[in-house]
Design a protein around this motif. Sequence first.
Motif, short mmCIF file in Angstrom:
data_model
loop_
_atom_site.label_atom_id
_atom_site.label_comp_id
_atom_site.label_asym_id
_atom_site.label_seq_id
_atom_site.Cartn_x
_atom_site.Cartn_y
_atom_site.Cartn_z
N PRO A 135 4.07 -1.43 -2.39
CA PRO A 135 5.15 -2.31 -1.90
C PRO A 135 5.93 -3.02 -3.00
O PRO A 135 7.03 -3.53 -2.73
CB PRO A 135 4.40 -3.33 -1.03
N ARG B 133 8.25 0.28 2.25
CA ARG B 133 9.03 -0.61 3.09
C ARG B 133 10.52 -0.43 2.81
O ARG B 133 10.99 -0.66 1.71
CB ARG B 133 8.64 -2.06 2.84
N ARG C 160 -6.08 2.57 0.28
CA ARG C 160 -5.62 1.33 0.92
C ARG C 160 -5.11 0.35 -0.12
O ARG C 160 -4.06 -0.29 0.07
CB ARG C 160 -6.77 0.71 1.72
N TYR C 161 -5.81 0.25 -1.22
CA TYR C 161 -5.36 -0.62 -2.31
C TYR C 161 -4.02 -0.14 -2.87
O TYR C 161 -3.09 -0.93 -3.06
CB TYR C 161 -6.42 -0.66 -3.41
N LEU D 94 0.16 -9.49 0.29
CA LEU D 94 -0.27 -8.15 -0.06
C LEU D 94 -1.79 -8.10 -0.23
O LEU D 94 -2.46 -7.18 0.26
CB LEU D 94 0.41 -7.69 -1.34
N ASP E 163 -3.55 -8.43 3.04
CA ASP E 163 -3.44 -7.19 3.79
C ASP E 163 -4.50 -6.19 3.33
O ASP E 163 -5.09 -5.47 4.14
CB ASP E 163 -2.03 -6.61 3.62
N PHE E 164 -4.76 -6.17 2.03
CA PHE E 164 -5.76 -5.27 1.48
C PHE E 164 -7.18 -5.74 1.79
O PHE E 164 -8.03 -4.97 2.26
CB PHE E 164 -5.57 -5.14 -0.02
N ASP F 110 -1.71 1.69 -1.45
CA ASP F 110 -0.59 1.62 -0.50
C ASP F 110 -0.25 0.20 -0.07
O ASP F 110 0.90 -0.08 0.28
CB ASP F 110 -0.90 2.46 0.74
N ARG F 111 -1.23 -0.71 -0.11
CA ARG F 111 -0.97 -2.06 0.39
C ARG F 111 -0.70 -3.07 -0.71
O ARG F 111 -0.14 -4.14 -0.44
CB ARG F 111 -2.13 -2.53 1.27
N VAL F 112 -1.10 -2.76 -1.95
CA VAL F 112 -0.88 -3.70 -3.05
C VAL F 112 0.13 -3.16 -4.07
O VAL F 112 1.05 -3.88 -4.47
CB VAL F 112 -2.21 -4.04 -3.75
#
Length: 670
Positions: free
Chosen positions: A641, A397, A633-634, A650, A653-654, A636-638
């Motif tokens: 960021p 981000r 996914r974990y 977060l 989102d995961f 990149d999303r947790v």
Amino acid sequence: MTCDPLALPSSAADWPAWFRARTASELARATELVDALRSAPPADPVAVLRQWDRAAGHLGNAAAAGSLFGNVHPLDEVRDLADAAEQEAQRIGTAWGLDRELYDVFATIDDGAVAHDPLAARVLAKVRNDFRRSGVDKDEATRTRIAEIHERLTELDQEFSRVIRDDVRTVRVTPEQLAGMPDDWLAAHPVDAEGMVTVTTDYPDSVPVRMFARDQDVRRQVTVAFLDRGWPTTEPLLTELFALRHELATTVGYADWPSYDADVKMIGRSNPVAEEARNEPSRSIPAFIERIVAAAEEPMRRDLAQLLERYRRDFPDATEVPGYDYNHYAELVRAERYDVDSQRVRAYFDFAKVRTGLLEVTGRLFGLRYEQVDVPVWHEDVTSYDVFATQPVVEVRGAPAPSLETRIGRIHLDLHPREGKYKHAAQFTLTDGVAGEQLPEGVLVCNFSRGLMEHDHVVTLFHEFGHLLHHVLGGHGAWYRFAGVATEWDFVEAPSQMLEEWAWHADVLRTFATDAAGEPIPGDLVAAMRAADDYGKGIYARTQMFYAAMSYWFHADRVHGADAPDLTSRMVELQRRYAALPYLPGTHMFASFGHLGGYSSGYYTYMWSLVIAKDMWSAFDEADPFAPEVAQRYRDRVLVPGGAADAADLVADFLGRPFSFDAYAAWLDR
């Protein structure tokens, strides 16, 4: 644009001068940027925020160097310089927070002028809240007192840590009293000229002795020595620390220190785990503690019944198991009831193999490659690695994603005990990472055996490495404010606790856990280990809630000007109320409870984070813990960021939903 790692001195003689130059230049640059903000702030509000953020980054560099090297450097001179640098960074940061002229720079920014940049808007909101919490709106005399409190708090926290770090106690015993100890441990503890063996309170000594030594008196002596580290020296330090925190919190408008501390935590907001959090966020802490206490009641009773049944075979008239016998008899329960012999288990966990396996497992899981580098460090025990991405990382981000095979960080592993070194296990920051400006560097500081490891220590290594990964993977955004583990403080343990799951998985362990003959650890042994680990969960949860209650009430007892109770008496009372095991008369465990420094009233964080960790782990397939879709996914999303969004967002989102208590409750009752 790529960034180079920090270049450390190549000789011991160069360290003091290097440290002075490093911290002086970082503090000077921070001061220069802030002075310019006061006198001639940029016209663009986003540029104002970036300049402030960069100043905070330079200040953070000095503070990080002070915190790290004050705890690990072998030279007294450097440790003293580090403590002084950390104090100076704290003093400067406090002065900024109390500077009304500086506050006006941010107070006059039109929110609409940064609305196009969500991260800049997030920074602005947090900076304004920081100023509010600092007491910038108070009169000059009050602000002067606040600055004095902050300076003294830093001194007290450093002295508390120093005493714990340096207070290594010893027990001298005969070789015969060490019956039951592993052969490799005995080989590392030769008999001295007087025919005695010295056992220290450092973890590689005290943990195995309390677990394996058959001599009850030795277990008792080592336990008492361990629990009394820091006492009586730290008691007045802590008493003053708690009083000053209370004064600071009430001065800036909070009911007490726990309210001040919880206001910026996850628990300070409405959520599925602490629904009590509304206008009085700190009240959700004892409510959360009571929720865990209730959930752990039946598991604890089952654990204690098994423990006492085994204990009564040796002590028929016993009505409870004393704390100094818990580790030994819990080990006997596991060995006899679950057929798990920890000495047999240790044979599969050679330190060098574990370290290599840890890197291979996390590299495969998160798409990373570690390359050992021969660079100057502060001690010969330290090993350093450059970290490279081998799988695409989503756009961070506010900043472009690192390209493949680009160095994304450097890590340093300082994993064995020595004199003058931090006594527990933790991840320290060397540098925070910001894309195009500074490479993230982190340090793992632990105290493990150089030979065979207890599996618990393997789990600890995975746990702490989870922090290190969070620091490196989250160090590629556009703002220092959100770099690495800069989430709410009661979330930072969740990613590291979740990584522990891989240290319990049979297929994972078999990739590196091999005995002296090279045979991998049997799957049925790992299954038995997991079953045995389930024994004691209730005792563990209640022990953790005793610690959490102590950290909370030591701070909350000062409400309405009431005299705080004697710390030992209060500790004994809380242990009787919350803990599974009885108080050991004459001991003062709080005196070396280092979390009273950094975590203050928020030790509940560990269990709070575990609730979230168990929920996140539920998204993985235990039959395939390396499944790339969920792992990436974990990541990149947790992890990636950092603090660029609220932790609850977060996780949602995961998971695709808000986190809940259900997975933890099911695990605890399993």
